[in-house]
Write an enzyme that holds these catalytic residues in place. Structure first.
Site, PDB file in Angstrom:
ATOM      1  N   TYR A  29      11.955  -5.364   5.638  1.00  0.00           N
ATOM      2  CA  TYR A  29      10.567  -5.673   5.986  1.00  0.00           C
ATOM      3  C   TYR A  29      10.527  -6.833   6.976  1.00  0.00           C
ATOM      4  O   TYR A  29       9.812  -6.784   7.985  1.00  0.00           O
ATOM      5  CB  TYR A  29       9.774  -6.003   4.723  1.00  0.00           C
ATOM      6  CG  TYR A  29       8.370  -6.479   5.001  1.00  0.00           C
ATOM      7  CD1 TYR A  29       7.397  -5.600   5.462  1.00  0.00           C
ATOM      8  CD2 TYR A  29       8.016  -7.825   4.830  1.00  0.00           C
ATOM      9  CE1 TYR A  29       6.111  -6.030   5.747  1.00  0.00           C
ATOM     10  CE2 TYR A  29       6.731  -8.260   5.110  1.00  0.00           C
ATOM     11  CZ  TYR A  29       5.789  -7.362   5.567  1.00  0.00           C
ATOM     12  OH  TYR A  29       4.522  -7.802   5.856  1.00  0.00           O
ATOM     13  N   GLU A  51      -1.969  -5.982   1.627  1.00  0.00           N
ATOM     14  CA  GLU A  51      -2.191  -7.439   1.554  1.00  0.00           C
ATOM     15  C   GLU A  51      -3.231  -7.760   0.490  1.00  0.00           C
ATOM     16  O   GLU A  51      -3.104  -8.743  -0.244  1.00  0.00           O
ATOM     17  CB  GLU A  51      -2.610  -8.000   2.914  1.00  0.00           C
ATOM     18  CG  GLU A  51      -1.532  -7.967   3.989  1.00  0.00           C
ATOM     19  CD  GLU A  51      -0.349  -8.881   3.711  1.00  0.00           C
ATOM     20  OE1 GLU A  51      -0.414  -9.709   2.781  1.00  0.00           O
ATOM     21  OE2 GLU A  51       0.661  -8.762   4.426  1.00  0.00           O
ATOM     22  N   TRP A  59       5.092 -10.601  -2.994  1.00  0.00           N
ATOM     23  CA  TRP A  59       5.161  -9.555  -1.982  1.00  0.00           C
ATOM     24  C   TRP A  59       6.238  -8.537  -2.308  1.00  0.00           C
ATOM     25  O   TRP A  59       6.096  -7.350  -2.018  1.00  0.00           O
ATOM     26  CB  TRP A  59       5.363 -10.168  -0.599  1.00  0.00           C
ATOM     27  CG  TRP A  59       5.294  -9.160   0.500  1.00  0.00           C
ATOM     28  CD1 TRP A  59       6.278  -8.817   1.355  1.00  0.00           C
ATOM     29  CD2 TRP A  59       4.178  -8.326   0.853  1.00  0.00           C
ATOM     30  NE1 TRP A  59       5.846  -7.837   2.232  1.00  0.00           N
ATOM     31  CE2 TRP A  59       4.554  -7.511   1.941  1.00  0.00           C
ATOM     32  CE3 TRP A  59       2.871  -8.191   0.352  1.00  0.00           C
ATOM     33  CZ2 TRP A  59       3.708  -6.584   2.529  1.00  0.00           C
ATOM     34  CZ3 TRP A  59       2.028  -7.256   0.945  1.00  0.00           C
ATOM     35  CH2 TRP A  59       2.441  -6.473   2.015  1.00  0.00           C
TER      36      TRP A  59
END
Length: 199
Positions: A29, A51, A59
């Site tokens: 990522y 998000e 995350w």
């Protein structure tokens, strides 16, 4: 040496500051997506959704669930999501592959509806989103992660404009994370190899 840096390339320190940093998914990522300009409407809606789902969570938790989000939400097709029924909501709440939070799932549906309304208003939603950084990636030059802000006047403005149009889970901090993820800002630190690629 940790797995995420075993290729000898220097990366942003936040990779080592979060649980799960050694996960190849996390490194991929960082290397392949975070900070790289994204203007595709489907990917922008996906990242805005993720998000928002991340609020209050790590995350890496979202990245590990990401593969389930596409199938669960019809490939992030806003027209299909905007038409979801109570049965679809129940289906999503029963899906262990995504974050099963009533408010977050509900916001994805209402955000799809708000996206379509915004599209009817402005035409090009990606261009409208990118206007908050003047249409081009904002090149920052941070020496370390301690310098990187959690929000900016630009993310404040984006948040205010999105909320005005009915979007939810779009506070300024979420909007800034969205700007970072989609390459509206380049927040790779100066010692990270991605900084040099993107500057």
């Amino acid at each position: 040496m940790a797995d995420w840096q075993d290729d000898g390339r220097k990366r942003c320190a936040w990779l080592g500051a979060w649980a799960g940093a050694a996960d190849p998914l996390y490194r991929a990522y960082h290397d392949e997506e975070w900070g790289r300009p994204q203007r595709d409407p489907v990917r922008l809606f996906e990242l805005l959704t993720l998000e928002g789902a991340q609020a209050g969570l790590s995350w890496i938790t979202i990245l590990k669930k990401r593969a389930s989000y596409g199938p669960a939400f019809d490939g992030f097709d806003v027209r299909k999501i905007a038409a979801y029924t109570d049965a679809d909501f129940a289906r999503l709440m029963a899906n262990p592959g995504i974050v099963r939070n009533r408010l977050k799932i509900g916001s994805t549906i209402s955000n799809a509806q708000a996206w379509l309304a915004l599209e009817a208003e402005v035409g090009d939603v990606p261009a409208w989103l990118w206007q908050f950084v003047g249409g081009q990636p904002r090149q920052n030059h941070w020496r370390g992660m301690g310098e990187i802000p959690a929000s900016t006047p630009e993310s404040d403005a984006m948040s205010k404009a999105l909320k005005k149009r009915g979007f939810r889970f779009v506070g300024s901090t979420i909007c800034y994370a969205f700007m970072q993820a989609t390459g509206m800002v380049n927040d790779h630190t100066r010692d990270c190899y991605c900084y040099r690629e993107l500057t």
